[in-house]
Motif scaffolding. Structure first.
Motif, short mmCIF file in Angstrom:
data_model
loop_
_atom_site.label_atom_id
_atom_site.label_comp_id
_atom_site.label_asym_id
_atom_site.label_seq_id
_atom_site.Cartn_x
_atom_site.Cartn_y
_atom_site.Cartn_z
N GLY A 1 0.52 -1.30 -0.02
CA GLY A 1 0.09 -0.03 0.20
C GLY A 1 0.82 1.07 -0.15
N ARG A 2 1.81 1.23 0.82
CA ARG A 2 2.70 2.50 0.91
C ARG A 2 3.50 2.65 -0.30
N LEU A 3 3.85 1.57 -0.95
CA LEU A 3 4.59 1.36 -2.23
C LEU A 3 3.80 2.22 -3.36
N MET A 4 2.71 1.81 -3.67
CA MET A 4 1.54 2.38 -4.47
C MET A 4 1.44 3.84 -4.15
N ASP A 5 1.58 4.17 -3.11
CA ASP A 5 1.49 5.63 -2.60
C ASP A 5 2.56 6.55 -3.00
N LEU A 6 3.77 5.83 -2.84
CA LEU A 6 5.06 6.49 -3.36
C LEU A 6 5.15 6.38 -4.70
N MET A 7 4.76 5.43 -5.49
CA MET A 7 4.76 5.38 -7.09
C MET A 7 3.61 6.34 -7.56
N ASP A 8 2.67 6.62 -6.96
CA ASP A 8 1.82 7.60 -7.28
C ASP A 8 2.20 9.08 -7.08
N ARG A 9 3.09 9.31 -6.36
CA ARG A 9 3.61 10.51 -6.40
C ARG A 9 4.99 10.78 -7.13
N ARG A 10 5.32 9.55 -7.85
CA ARG A 10 6.50 9.83 -8.73
C ARG A 10 7.89 9.84 -8.01
N ALA A 11 7.75 9.25 -6.53
CA ALA A 11 8.93 9.33 -5.63
C ALA A 11 9.96 8.10 -5.74
N VAL A 12 9.39 7.16 -6.55
CA VAL A 12 10.13 5.90 -6.78
C VAL A 12 10.03 5.51 -7.95
N ASP A 13 11.27 5.13 -8.57
CA ASP A 13 11.37 4.54 -10.08
C ASP A 13 11.83 3.03 -9.77
N LEU A 14 11.00 2.00 -10.31
CA LEU A 14 11.14 0.59 -10.11
C LEU A 14 11.85 0.03 -11.22
N GLY A 15 12.07 0.47 -12.21
CA GLY A 15 12.62 0.15 -13.45
C GLY A 15 13.99 -0.72 -13.25
N SER A 16 14.81 -0.04 -12.33
CA SER A 16 16.05 -0.66 -11.99
C SER A 16 16.16 -1.90 -11.10
N VAL A 17 14.80 -2.23 -10.54
CA VAL A 17 14.75 -3.45 -9.88
C VAL A 17 15.02 -4.90 -10.43
#
Length: 421
Positions: A134-150
């Motif tokens: 849930g919190r990760l989704m919130d951060l993704m919505d705010r463009r605070a994290v880019d998971l493309g390097s995972v």
């Protein structure tokens, strides 16, 4: 059994393990770590309390030590998803202990804490990101994290993610991750949906199973008290008074019930605290910290804590209310007998909870020994005949009170069906 230094881990990791007192891997670690270090996807099934965190954490850190490099801003190299705040914090704490003194950086993000602070932490990038969906989704919505390097994904306690509905979040998170990647899925139980999850997110996985799914740790002594609901408070106080210095975890079914139970214990002189969904994250963290330190002897909790408390000193787990989901019983009692220690799990079963106990015993394929009271489960119930500790000669007669209601109910239904016709 092998020592950790025979698994080919980086010297810095072996040194960290020795500093923290780990010398020999558990069975799940012994099997999963070499396969994970070879790059295979892993489907890991093991009892709660058998060391799954190190089973995925050690090969992950080993890879990051062998492939150094500062992460880009707002990115992460590895993502670990867990269903509860407590479990995320416990995983992050364990990994930080192992990465102390290295350049591997760990960030944990959960709900109930300042999202702005978490945004600031992620702005610098991190090697390992541990998060609730849930919190990760919130951060993704705010463009605070880019998971493309995972390039490494871990799903811990994946069965509870399914129970809590996080599968929808996972479907949104997974397409944002980098490819190719290694995925590791760990759980203590294996519901049918888990097979679907593994097929969707794992590529030719190696299955590692050290015990049948749904089976509790062998060193847990289990017992059940059959009693009326109104007798539960007195029985709880009787048991707590026998060993007042022991760390005891008490599970209730509802937030209100857990809070009321805790306040009653405090009023009676017991050193108790509570954690549940109505508590702030700060309150929950402080209660667990005090419980871990032995400053609080009794911690009353709902299932929010069943997967997030890794405290080796927990001597007793008391199921004041039986869980409505049988798997949760396994996870609850797995909070004791951690890291090879012994522990005791005590259940209270009122007449209206008899079917819940029947389902739990069916899942575990064992009969929980009876400590007191008469079992309402009859010989024809799933999981066996006469309960251990029940008086001989009672047999099916013990089920008469519950069964005697069925003919009366049937008689009430038949006239209604005739009138409807």
């Amino acid at each position: 059994m092998f020592d950790f230094d025979m698994l080919g881990l980086a010297p810095a990791l072996n040194d960290a393990l020795k500093r923290t007192g780990f010398t020999q891997p558990t069975p799940i670690q012994n099997q999963a770590i070499p396969l994970a270090m070879e790059g295979h996807d892993i489907l890991g099934l093991a009892q709660t309390g058998t060391g799954k965190t190190l089973a995925f954490g050690l090969p992950l850190i080993d890879y990051l030590l062998a492939n150094p490099g500062k992460p880009d801003p707002k990115t992460a190299k590895a993502l670990i998803l867990a269903p509860t705040r407590e479990l995320v914090n416990q995983i992050a704490e364990s990994l930080r202990t192992l990465t102390n003194g290295t350049r591997v950086h760990v960030v944990a993000v959960v709900g109930g804490q300042s999202i702005n602070r978490q945004i600031t932490q992620l702005s610098r990038g991190t090697d390992i990101l541990v998060a609730t969906p849930g919190r990760l989704m919130d951060l993704m919505d705010r463009r605070a994290v880019d998971l493309g390097s995972v390039r490494h994904l871990v799903l811990d306690e994946a069965d509870q993610m399914l129970d809590l509905g996080f599968i929808h979040a996972l479907r949104k998170i997974a397409p944002r991750l980098g490819t190719p990647r290694q995925t590791m899925l760990f759980s203590a139980t294996m519901p049918n949906q888990m097979e679907e999850l593994s097929r969707a997110y794992l590529n030719d996985p190696r299955r590692v199973q050290v015990s049948p799914p749904g089976k509790p740790v062998d060193k847990i002594t289990q017992s059940v008290h059959f009693l009326d609901k109104g007798a539960k408070p007195g029985k709880l106080r009787e048991i707590l008074s026998r060993d007042p210095e022991a760390l005891t975890l008490v599970f209730g079914r509802t937030k209100h019930g857990a809070e009321k139970l805790m306040k009653g214990l405090v009023a009676d002189g017991f050193n108790a605290a509570s954690i549940h969904g109505n508590k702030s994250q700060g309150q929950r963290d402080r209660a667990i910290k005090a419980f871990r330190a032995g400053e609080i002897k009794v911690l009353v909790a709902t299932d929010v804590a069943a997967r997030g408390i890794d405290i080796p000193g927990v001597a007793y787990v008391i199921n004041y209310d039986l869980p409505e989901v049988p798997d949760n019983y396994v996870h609850r009692i797995g909070r004791t007998a951690r890291a090879g220690r012994e522990g005791e799990a005590i259940a209270f079963c009122s007449p209206d909870e008899a079917d819940l106990l029947r389902q739990i015993q069916k899942l575990m394929k064992i009969e929980v020994p009876v400590a007191s009271g008469s079992s309402p489960l009859n010989d024809g119930a799933e999981g066996g005949g006469r309960r251990s500790g029940a008086p001989r000669g009672r047999g099916r007669g013990q089920g008469k009170p519950a069964n005697s209601q069925k003919p009366a109910a049937a008689k009430r239904r038949r006239p209604r069906r005739r009138r409807a016709a």
